[in-house]
Motif scaffolding. Structure first.
Motif, PDB file in Angstrom:
ATOM      1  N   ALA A 140     -68.422  41.481 -54.829  1.00 25.64           N
ATOM      2  CA  ALA A 140     -69.058  40.982 -56.050  1.00 25.64           C
ATOM      3  C   ALA A 140     -69.207  39.467 -56.003  1.00 25.64           C
ATOM      4  O   ALA A 140     -70.269  38.923 -56.352  1.00 25.64           O
ATOM      5  CB  ALA A 140     -68.230  41.400 -57.270  1.00 25.64           C
ATOM      6  N   ILE A 141     -68.158  38.781 -55.549  1.00 20.79           N
ATOM      7  CA  ILE A 141     -68.219  37.318 -55.434  1.00 20.79           C
ATOM      8  C   ILE A 141     -69.287  36.907 -54.421  1.00 20.79           C
ATOM      9  O   ILE A 141     -70.071  35.977 -54.656  1.00 20.79           O
ATOM     10  CB  ILE A 141     -66.840  36.756 -55.017  1.00 20.79           C
ATOM     11  CG1 ILE A 141     -65.824  36.968 -56.139  1.00 20.79           C
ATOM     12  CG2 ILE A 141     -66.939  35.269 -54.664  1.00 20.79           C
ATOM     13  CD1 ILE A 141     -64.400  36.643 -55.738  1.00 20.79           C
ATOM     14  N   LEU A 143     -71.963  38.619 -53.533  1.00 21.64           N
ATOM     15  CA  LEU A 143     -73.291  38.891 -54.083  1.00 21.64           C
ATOM     16  C   LEU A 143     -73.713  37.816 -55.073  1.00 21.64           C
ATOM     17  O   LEU A 143     -74.883  37.411 -55.108  1.00 21.64           O
ATOM     18  CB  LEU A 143     -73.303  40.265 -54.764  1.00 21.64           C
ATOM     19  CG  LEU A 143     -73.289  41.482 -53.836  1.00 21.64           C
ATOM     20  CD1 LEU A 143     -73.140  42.763 -54.644  1.00 21.64           C
ATOM     21  CD2 LEU A 143     -74.566  41.534 -52.997  1.00 21.64           C
ATOM     22  N   ILE A 144     -72.758  37.357 -55.870  1.00 18.29           N
ATOM     23  CA  ILE A 144     -73.067  36.311 -56.854  1.00 18.29           C
ATOM     24  C   ILE A 144     -73.401  34.997 -56.151  1.00 18.29           C
ATOM     25  O   ILE A 144     -74.381  34.320 -56.495  1.00 18.29           O
ATOM     26  CB  ILE A 144     -71.876  36.122 -57.820  1.00 18.29           C
ATOM     27  CG1 ILE A 144     -71.708  37.373 -58.692  1.00 18.29           C
ATOM     28  CG2 ILE A 144     -72.086  34.892 -58.697  1.00 18.29           C
ATOM     29  CD1 ILE A 144     -70.450  37.371 -59.537  1.00 18.29           C
ATOM     30  N   LEU A 145     -72.593  34.643 -55.142  1.00 21.09           N
ATOM     31  CA  LEU A 145     -72.799  33.365 -54.450  1.00 21.09           C
ATOM     32  C   LEU A 145     -74.058  33.361 -53.594  1.00 21.09           C
ATOM     33  O   LEU A 145     -74.730  32.325 -53.470  1.00 21.09           O
ATOM     34  CB  LEU A 145     -71.580  33.049 -53.567  1.00 21.09           C
ATOM     35  CG  LEU A 145     -70.262  32.757 -54.277  1.00 21.09           C
ATOM     36  CD1 LEU A 145     -69.152  32.567 -53.255  1.00 21.09           C
ATOM     37  CD2 LEU A 145     -70.390  31.511 -55.149  1.00 21.09           C
ATOM     38  N   GLN A 146     -74.398  34.504 -53.023  1.00 21.52           N
ATOM     39  CA  GLN A 146     -75.501  34.565 -52.064  1.00 21.52           C
ATOM     40  C   GLN A 146     -76.560  35.589 -52.473  1.00 21.52           C
ATOM     41  O   GLN A 146     -77.199  36.187 -51.605  1.00 21.52           O
ATOM     42  CB  GLN A 146     -74.945  34.915 -50.675  1.00 21.52           C
ATOM     43  CG  GLN A 146     -73.920  33.944 -50.152  1.00 21.52           C
ATOM     44  CD  GLN A 146     -74.520  32.574 -49.862  1.00 21.52           C
ATOM     45  OE1 GLN A 146     -75.657  32.476 -49.421  1.00 21.52           O
ATOM     46  NE2 GLN A 146     -73.758  31.520 -50.116  1.00 21.52           N
ATOM     47  N   PHE A 147     -76.777  35.773 -53.762  1.00 30.74           N
ATOM     48  CA  PHE A 147     -77.700  36.804 -54.227  1.00 30.74           C
ATOM     49  C   PHE A 147     -79.108  36.598 -53.681  1.00 30.74           C
ATOM     50  O   PHE A 147     -79.742  37.544 -53.191  1.00 30.74           O
ATOM     51  CB  PHE A 147     -77.737  36.830 -55.758  1.00 30.74           C
ATOM     52  CG  PHE A 147     -78.697  37.854 -56.308  1.00 30.74           C
ATOM     53  CD1 PHE A 147     -78.320  39.185 -56.390  1.00 30.74           C
ATOM     54  CD2 PHE A 147     -79.979  37.478 -56.714  1.00 30.74           C
ATOM     55  CE1 PHE A 147     -79.203  40.136 -56.886  1.00 30.74           C
ATOM     56  CE2 PHE A 147     -80.863  38.429 -57.201  1.00 30.74           C
ATOM     57  CZ  PHE A 147     -80.485  39.757 -57.295  1.00 30.74           C
ATOM     58  N   ASP A 148     -79.637  35.391 -53.770  1.00 28.95           N
ATOM     59  CA  ASP A 148     -81.011  35.129 -53.329  1.00 28.95           C
ATOM     60  C   ASP A 148     -81.192  35.439 -51.846  1.00 28.95           C
ATOM     61  O   ASP A 148     -82.190  36.048 -51.447  1.00 28.95           O
ATOM     62  CB  ASP A 148     -81.390  33.663 -53.594  1.00 28.95           C
ATOM     63  CG  ASP A 148     -81.474  33.361 -55.080  1.00 28.95           C
ATOM     64  OD1 ASP A 148     -81.639  34.315 -55.865  1.00 28.95           O
ATOM     65  OD2 ASP A 148     -81.363  32.179 -55.460  1.00 28.95           O
ATOM     66  N   TYR A 151     -80.868  39.287 -51.315  1.00 31.67           N
ATOM     67  CA  TYR A 151     -82.032  39.969 -51.898  1.00 31.67           C
ATOM     68  C   TYR A 151     -83.254  39.820 -50.994  1.00 31.67           C
ATOM     69  O   TYR A 151     -83.971  40.796 -50.725  1.00 31.67           O
ATOM     70  CB  TYR A 151     -82.329  39.399 -53.280  1.00 31.67           C
ATOM     71  CG  TYR A 151     -83.489  40.066 -53.984  1.00 31.67           C
ATOM     72  CD1 TYR A 151     -83.307  41.304 -54.608  1.00 31.67           C
ATOM     73  CD2 TYR A 151     -84.746  39.469 -54.011  1.00 31.67           C
ATOM     74  CE1 TYR A 151     -84.367  41.922 -55.248  1.00 31.67           C
ATOM     75  CE2 TYR A 151     -85.805  40.092 -54.647  1.00 31.67           C
ATOM     76  CZ  TYR A 151     -85.614  41.311 -55.266  1.00 31.67           C
ATOM     77  OH  TYR A 151     -86.669  41.935 -55.901  1.00 31.67           O
ATOM     78  N   ASP A 247     -68.641  29.554 -48.309  1.00 34.01           N
ATOM     79  CA  ASP A 247     -69.289  30.741 -48.865  1.00 34.01           C
ATOM     80  C   ASP A 247     -69.906  31.601 -47.763  1.00 34.01           C
ATOM     81  O   ASP A 247     -69.927  32.827 -47.859  1.00 34.01           O
ATOM     82  CB  ASP A 247     -70.345  30.355 -49.904  1.00 34.01           C
ATOM     83  CG  ASP A 247     -71.370  29.385 -49.365  1.00 34.01           C
ATOM     84  OD1 ASP A 247     -71.104  28.742 -48.331  1.00 34.01           O
ATOM     85  OD2 ASP A 247     -72.444  29.252 -49.973  1.00 34.01           O
TER      86      ASP A 247
END
Length: 320
Positions: A140-141, A143-148, A151, A247
């Motif tokens: 989850a962490i 995905l939040i830090l590297q979502f762009d 995706y 990260d």
């Protein structure tokens, strides 16, 4: 006959997959990349490799120490040395058949500490549930830090992110339904299954009822913190990875952890996963491959060494 075939397949299939990944990765590397990987292994600063192995020892120690809290709650005062050595042996066994180490760990505890197999195995299952929750927190962490970045990677690969989210939601709903059925259903088949699995369930519930649950939780996070630090310090072994941000290290750690379950101890899958995720951040393929193999090889050798030593010492130190 069927049992032997099943055992053979459970051992050979992950191994074949791992060897297949290695073969695939080797054939996708150019001669120049292979030479660079060889040079990376020769010129690596092995001080940081040894430091990562030293940090890994804390993870082994903490996992064994955490286990004592659950066993003590069930009324078993086990010797710490036996807890530690059975943990080390279980890591070694996991290199053969994935997740088989948990069974050997409970079996060894029964042999040397007379803890019933079902209760000991229940505490180990409970550990795995806690570990899974912590891994999900890491994911989850990440995905939040590297979502762009993630995706865009999925879009480039033709994967629909919305479909993944939908599948995850459906899976969660089904899981909740199964839990509710298990807790509240009065069906005969459920009641009989609960009776047969009473020892296993008691072991799993030990976390919720134990006196030292907060110490248990602390060690659970400390174990994974040591794993992350073990992975992190290794980046300084190669000059090409020494400057990557934390990260990105976390993303490499997440994908490497997930890859371990696909083959025997992550054989082939771990270096491939590391190289793929690092490639998203512009790190050359040969550097990612070299880094992945450095981490995997060093940790695997430590696991084999500690596992073999523990396997030999257990009967010696427990002579009656």
């Amino acid at each position: 006959m069927k049992a032997s075939i099943r055992k053979f397949l459970s051992l050979s299939i992950p191994l074949i997959i791992g060897l297949g990944i290695i073969y695939y990765q080797y054939n996708t590397l150019s001669d120049d990349e292979l030479e660079k990987i060889k040079i990376s292994f020769i010129k690596a600063d092995y001080f940081y490799i040894y430091l990562s192995l030293f940090i890994a020892l804390f993870g082994f120690w903490s996992r064994a120490y955490r286990w004592k809290f659950a066993l003590q709650h069930l009324g078993y005062q086990t010797k710490f040395r036996n807890d530690l050595m059975t943990v080390c042996v279980s890591y070694l066994v996991n290199l053969t058949i994935p997740r088989s180490g948990e069974i050997s760990r409970a079996a060894l505890l029964k042999k040397y500490e007379n803890v019933p197999f079902d209760k000991g195995f229940g505490t180990i299952v409970a550990e795995r549930i806690v570990d899974m929750i912590i891994v999900l927190l890491f994911i989850a962490i990440g995905l939040i830090l590297q979502f762009d970045k993630i995706y865009q990677f999925l879009i480039d690969k033709g994967v629909q992110f919305e479909a993944l989210i939908g599948s995850a939601i459906i899976g969660l709903i089904l899981f909740i339904i199964l839990v509710l059925v298990w807790i509240y259903a009065e069906w005969n088949v459920i009641l009989k299954l609960k009776q047969k699995l009473s020892g296993l369930i008691e072991g799993m519930q030990s976390i919720l009822k134990m006196k030292d649950k907060w110490k248990y939780i602390f060690h659970s996070f400390f174990i994974w913190f040591s794993y992350l630090m073990m992975f992190y310090v290794t980046i300084f072994a190669l000059p090409e990875t020494a400057t990557i941000s934390f990260d990105i290290v976390v993303m490499g750690f997440i994908f490497g952890t997930l890859a371990v379950g696909f083959t025997n101890g992550g054989l082939g899958a771990f270096p491939l996963a590391i190289a793929m995720i690092y490639a998203l951040y512009g790190i050359p393929n040969d550097v990612g491959v070299a880094f992945g193999w450095l981490v995997w090889t060093s940790q695997t050798l430590l696991t084999i060494f500690l596992g073999l030593i523990s396997y030999l010492l257990l009967p010696i130190l427990n002579k009656k």
